[in-house]
Each structure stands twice: as structure tokens, then as C-alpha cells.
Design an enzyme around this catalytic site. Structure first.
Site, short mmCIF file in Angstrom:
data_model
loop_
_atom_site.label_atom_id
_atom_site.label_comp_id
_atom_site.label_asym_id
_atom_site.label_seq_id
_atom_site.Cartn_x
_atom_site.Cartn_y
_atom_site.Cartn_z
N ASP A 170 31.73 40.56 34.55
CA ASP A 170 31.99 41.89 34.02
C ASP A 170 30.71 42.73 34.07
OD1 ASP A 170 34.57 41.04 33.34
OD2 ASP A 170 33.88 40.31 31.39
N ASP A 189 34.87 44.60 29.04
CA ASP A 189 35.75 43.72 28.27
C ASP A 189 35.29 43.71 26.82
OD1 ASP A 189 37.41 43.06 30.30
OD2 ASP A 189 36.88 40.94 30.40
N ARG A 238 44.39 48.49 33.60
CA ARG A 238 43.53 48.43 32.42
C ARG A 238 42.65 49.68 32.30
NH1 ARG A 238 41.39 42.10 32.51
NH2 ARG A 238 43.45 41.14 32.65
#
Length: 664
Positions: free
Chosen positions: A168, A194, A241
């Protein structure tokens, strides 16, 4: 500098010099006319509103609640250019403000940089980048700010779904009080951002999420605890997302811009916002352009949408339940949805002008503590924002700490006062200075500097009492006031043949004896200079005492200003030549031009000093006005042809073409 005149200035009425100084300021500001030192008004944004530039240096939204998010405030400021330094300071136990300058390539590819509590990590200008690596906040981490960075390029070729790595841009588990602001995230190995496992009090604002599959996920827990604000972000070239919010207690999304969604024909997993699980989500005034399933909600979730614009969209636009009222938690400004594409595309992501602002007393208890926090050999401007109040303490900005902006944050410069009361009897004239600036490239705005030593109350030999002394080069004072009696303002240089430059604009200077003096090239423009009466009917003092190096053609220039005085007529000198220690190569140069002079100015306004004749100095006037400007035999006038040479530009430009006066 020099022995004070025997006669004391009259004590002003009131409870001391600070009160009287304020009264003097008010009097000066009421004068009207060109060059007056009217205090500039600092426009304050309403509560919850960012600056006109669309950013604030204070967390908003949920990150501002329950004690707020201040990051590394109060800690030392450091600048890092390599992975080892970034990792060292990010993982330290103590608070730090960590400035990332340039691109830092992380090795091994995809590795984590662990960030511990009480940290601010901020890009320098728009240059700060973390390449091939992740910022990772472990469980229990709190109070972290990550701003103005680009985090990019840990994508594993061929792994579009991010199933082989967990690279990430930023990942956090069970953290609280985090502000993610003005970053650019793109082309990473798994998610871009995240926020997981019951993290709380988080704000994500003005970021860009680009060129990716899974942009921004929240949740991964059965608990319903997370409170998150998501505003003014740009999701472009992403698939899903944007964000996905799973089991959030409160998710407030407003003024976000979703555009150019990846069009891969996936009927389900290409979407905009998703309220999942038992999330309560509020979406306000966002803009969706070319998005499949702009916003959707599980049957167990709630989603309220109001005021958004949908363009070239298809699929689900779910809305049910009552969710919550964000304004019951915090205030915020809601931009109209139609303005969002232009605003967000311009102001999201890293910004050149976002830097480090150190707040006094919010982040640091004193101005000196904030100065001390600035890194040595500082390469990018650091603003020290001083809240309204009276700060009775000395301040020293050493030569090792350049590029500081010292800024009062009140409505008027008189709201923020730095004052002390030391005379030269105790530590010499330099030691008397309330503020000393030895560094280059320092700017001060919207402040009052004062030395309120009461010379009428005591009998001392050394009664010089400086409000300000500078020795650095490229010093700027804007909308400032300097209050004192003898030697109020000294603009100097490190040594005789070194030229330092000072520019003073829209300001106010008061004093009686030699109260503007030194050897720095100094321009005073559009300002009020107040010559204070000492109660004499013959000699109340001297405005200037320059000690310009003979090799420097430019000493003091007072232009487009106004000199005022309550002293009796013909009792004040414009100046005298100061030769420190009898130095023959210090030959004063002073030009007063296009300035209004009061009746208090003598008809022969220049005078000798310590055996040096004023006629050997470089004194002149040009096109002055007012009752104190009448010509006489002892008033050298600058020739019109020379007036084109003795300008603000030429005084200041030096060898580097410095032109602070050109910035308006």
C-alpha cells in the site's frame, strides 16, 4: 551606540510605555496620506474554513475532535533526503516534524517505513516523494499527520488485483487521530490507502488517488467504531474503493471528485463509493463524471446523499436510512458540487506553498522555542505563526537558521507584541535588543517589536535600548512596528565591508536619539516614522545615524513615507554620521525622498557626531514635502539626474537582483 542626551524625554501618561506606544500607534495610523503606516488587516477565515488557497495547517473533520491531531507539533523539525534518515525519525519515540525533500527510493522494493506516534511527515514544496515503499502505522499509533507527499510506484507488473503483495501507499491498523492531506497516491502494489481495524478520528482531505485498481479501503472489522471525514479528494483513473467503507460508525464524504473511472466492463467491482456492513455514510455535494455505480449501500448500511452532480454515470445510486448529521460533530464549509471539479483538480495533491508552520503558543510555548525547532541550514521557508498576545521575552534568530517567516496572526500588528526592557547598561547595545536577527532571508509581518525600558525612571550611562537588531541579508519587515527611544532599530551587517540589505514597508518606527541606525543598506517605504519629543525646546534628537561602509553607495533610503512628531518646531535632526569606534571608512549615506516632513525638523537638519562633520557624509533629500521640508543652505538636494539611480530597486538589488518591493 552613543551616550544619551542629558535631558530625559517626558514620561508619557498611562501605565507605562507599552500603553503609550499603542496610543502612539493609534495617533500615527489616524494621519491619513500616502505612506502612512496603517496596519494591514489580516483576513481570518471563518471557523472550519481553509485559507483562500484551499488549505489550512490545522486538521479538520473527525481528526480535529477528542483532543485533535497535531502530529509532531512541539518537536524538532528535521529535513530528510534518504531512506535511513526518514526511517530513523519516523520511528523515533519523541515527536518530530519530518520534511521530505526530493524523491526517496525505498529498498527493498515495497518495504515499510514505520511511523510512530506524534509525527508530522510533510513534503517540501511539491518535491517530497516516497518511491517503491509504504508508510505503515502499527496498532496503537496515534497523532500522525502525513501531508504534501507523492507516494508511488510499488506496482508489481501483471498483478492488477494486488493479490501477491501488500504494498500500500499508507496502511494503518487500530490507530487514532490521523490526518492524511494533500498527497498524491498512484500505481501501488495493493491499495493506495488502507485504514483498518477500528481506526478512529481520521480525516482524509485534498488527496489525489490515481492510476490504480483498489484506491481507498476502510474497515476490515466487525466492530462499528471508525469515524472518518473524506473531503476534496480526486479519484481519477481508479477502478474501485473510492472509497469502500466497511462497518464505519460515521463516514462523512463531501466535495469529492470522481472522474475517468477505469472502464473494464466489470459489472460489480467497478464502482465509486460503497457504504458496507453497518456503515452510516453521508455524501454531500460531490461530483461523479464517467462513474459506474456512483454510490451504493448494503441493505444493512445507511447512506444519505444530498447535492451531488452525476454526469455520464450508470448503475446504482442507493440512498436509504438517516445516517447522521455531520454538523452535530463539527463545522465545515460545503462548496457547491458544480465547483468541485475545478477546485479539486487545482488544489488537491502536493502544493508548492504548503510548508511547515510552527504555532506559538499552540505548538511551541515561546517564539524562541519555535525558532530553536527550525533545522540548521534551513533550505525551505518555515513560518512561525505567533498568536495575538504580549510576549515578554527576547528572541534570537541565529545565522544558522535562515528562511524563517515570523508572522503575527492578529487582525492588526498591535495585537501581537514581542517586548523586553533591557538597556545597554546591562549587556551592551546588542545585548539590549529585544529581537536579534542574524540569519539571512528572514521576513517579519503583522508584529510589534518593542523595548519598553523606561529611561525616565532611572539614571544610567547606557540607556540605548534596541527593539530590533539585524545583521542578516535579505531581511523584510512588512506591516511591523518598532517601539523604543534611543537606538530603536539597528540594521547592521556582520562586518564593515559586508553588505546586508533590509526592506521595511507599511510599517511604523518611533524613537528619539539615533533610532534608525547601522551600516546595512536599508529601505523604508510607505511607512510612518515618529520622532518623539524629549521635552527640549532646542534639541530633541536624531532620526538616523548611519555608518555605511565607504565602499557601499547605498545606505539608508526613506521614501514615500511620512515623518511625524509632537516635538516643538525646529528641534529634530534628520541624522548624523556614526563612525563606530572612530572608523574612518564608515561614511554615512542617507537619502530621504518623496517624504512628508514635520515642522519639528530643523532648518539645518544634519549635524556632526563625535568629531566627524556631517558635510563629509553622504546626506541628501529629494522632493520632500511638508512644513519641515523648506530649503536652506545646509540641506543638500539630490540632482534630478541622480534620482534615477537612487531608487528602491538599486538600493536592494545587490548582485542577486533581490527585489522584495516588487511583491505586492
Amino acid at each position: 551606540m552613543t551616550q544619551h542626551l542629558n535631558s530625559k524625554r517626558l514620561q508619557r501618561p498611562g501605565s507605562g510605555k507599552v500603553l503609550a506606544a499603542v496610543l502612539g500607534l493609534v495617533a500615527a495610523l489616524s494621519l491619513g496620506a500616502i505612506g502612512q503606516a496603517k496596519a494591514a488587516t489580516v483576513q481570518k477565515a471563518p471557523a472550519g474554513q481553509a485559507h483562500a488557497d484551499r488549505w489550512s495547517d490545522r486538521a479538520h473533520g473527525f481528526a480535529s475532535l477528542a483532543g485533535g491531531t497535531t502530529g509532531g507539533a512541539g518537536g524538532k523539525v528535521v529535513t530528510v533526503t534518504d531512506q535511513a534518515s526518514l526511517a530513523k525519525y519516523a520511528a523515533a519515540e519523541e515527536p518530530y516534524v519530518i520534511r521530505v525533500s526530493g524523491a526517496i527510493a525505498v529498498e527493498p522494493f515495497g518495504s515499510d517505513i514505520v511511523v510512530t506516534s506524534n509525527k508530522t511527515i510533510i513534503g517540501v514544496g511539491a518535491t517530497g516523494e516516497i518511491v517503491h515503499g509504504e508508510l505503515h502505522l502499527n496498532p496503537g499509533t496515534h497523532n500522525v499527520i502525513i501531508r504534501n507527499l507523492t507516494i508511488r510506484d510499488s506496482y508489481v507488473e501483471g498483478d492488477w488485483d494486488g493479490k501477491t503483495t501488500d504494498f500500500d501507499a499508507i496502511q494503518m491498523d487500530t490507530v487514532d487521530h490521523v490526518w492524511i492531506d494533500h498527497n498524491r497516491f498512484e500505481h501501488m502494489g495493493d491499495g493506495l490507502l488502507d485504514i483498518r481495524k477500528d481506526s478512529q478520528y481520521v480525516t482524509v482531505s485534498y488527496n489525489q488517488f490515481r492510476s490504480h485498481n483498489k484506491a481507498f479501503g476502510i474497515g476490515w472489522t466487525t466492530n462499528v467504531l471508525t469515524q472518518i471525514t473524506i473531503d476534496h479528494n480526486w479519484f481519477t483513473g481508479t477502478k474501485q474503493r473510492n472509497p469502500s467503507a466497511d462497518n464505519c460508525a460515521y463516514a462523512h464524504l463531501y466535495n469529492n471528485y470522481l472522474s475517468a473511472q477505469v472502464a473494464d466492463g466489470d459489472p460489480v467491482w467497478t464502482y465509486g463509493n460503497w457504504s458496507r456492513g453497518r456503515t452510516k455514510m453521508v455524501i454531500e455535494s460531490s461530483y461523479y463524471d464517467g462513474v459506474q455505480h456512483p454510490y451504493q449501500a448494503d441493505a444493512t448500511a445507511e447512506l444519505v446523499q444530498r447535492g451531488s452532480i452525476l454526469k455520464h454515470t450508470s448503475g446504482r445510486t442507493d440512498a436509504w436510512g438517516k445516517a447522521f448529521d455531520p454538523r452535530s460533530f463539527y463545522d465545515y464549509r460545503l462548496d457547491p458540487a458544480a465547483a468541485v471539479p475545478a477546485l479539486v483538480s487545482r488544489f488537491s495533491g502536493p502544493q508548492q506553498r504548503i510548508g511547515v508552520t510552527l504555532h506559538v503558543p499552540g505548538d511551541y510555548p515561546t517564539v524562541q522555542a519555535a525558532v530553536d525547532a527550525v533545522p540548521d541550514q534551513n533550505a525551505v521557508p518555515v513560518t512561525i505563526a505567533v498568536a495575538p498576545g504580549t510576549y515578554r521575552a527576547k528572541v534570537y534568530i541565529p545565522a544558522t537558521k535562515p528562511k524563517i517567516v515570523l508572522q503575527g496572526t492578529g487582525q492588526d500588528r498591535s495585537d501581537t507584541v514581542i517586548v523586553y526592557d533591557t538597556p545597554a547598561e546591562y549587556g551592551g547595545s546588542t545585548g539590549s535588543a529585544t529581537v536579534r536577527i542574524a540569519a539571512n532571508d528572514v521576513t517579519a509581518r503583522h508584529l510589534t517589536f518593542s523595548n519598553d525600558f523606561d529611561e525616565a525612571a532611572v539614571e544610567l550611562k547606557g540607556e540605548q535600548a534596541l527593539a530590533m537588531k539585524t545583521t542578516g541579508d535579505r531581511i523584510v519587515f512588512e506591516d511591523t512596528a518598532f517601539l523604543g527611544n534611543q537606538d530603536t532599530l539597528m540594521t547592521d551587517s556582520p562586518k564593515l565591508d559586508v553588505i546586508s540589505r533590509v526592506y521595511i514597508r507599511d510599517s511604523y518606527i518611533e524613537g528619539d536619539v539615533d533610532f534608525i541606525y547601522g551600516r546595512a543598506t536599508t529601505v523604508i517605504e510607505r511607512s510612518v516614522i515618529r520622532a518623539l519629543s524629549r521635552g527640549s525646546d532646542s534639541n530633541n534628537g536624531y532620526i538616523t545615524a548611519a555608518s555605511t561602509w565607504t565602499g557601499n553607495p547605498y545606505g539608508f533610503l526613506i521614501t514615500r513615507s511620512r515623518i511625524v512628531s509632537d516635538a516643538p518646531d525646529r528641534t529634530f535632526h534628520l541624522g548624523r554620521p556614526w563612525h563606530p569606534g572612530g572608523e574612518p571608512a564608515a561614511v554615512a549615506q542617507v537619502l530621504i525622498r518623496d517624504t512628508e516632513l514635520p515642522a519639528a525638523v530643523k532648518t539645518s537638519p544634519w549635524t556632526d557626531m563625535s568629531g566627524f562633520s556631517w558635510k563629509d557624509a553622504r546626506f541628501a533629500e529629494y522632493r520632500n514635502t511638508g512644513p519641515g521640508a523648506a530649503p536652506s543652505a545646509d540641506r543638500p538636494q539630490l540632482a534630478a539626474a541622480d534620482a534615477r539611480t537612487y531608487t528602491v530597486t538599486n538600493y536592494l538589488k545587490g548582485t542577486d537582483d533581490w527585489a522584495p518591493h516588487a511583491r505586492r
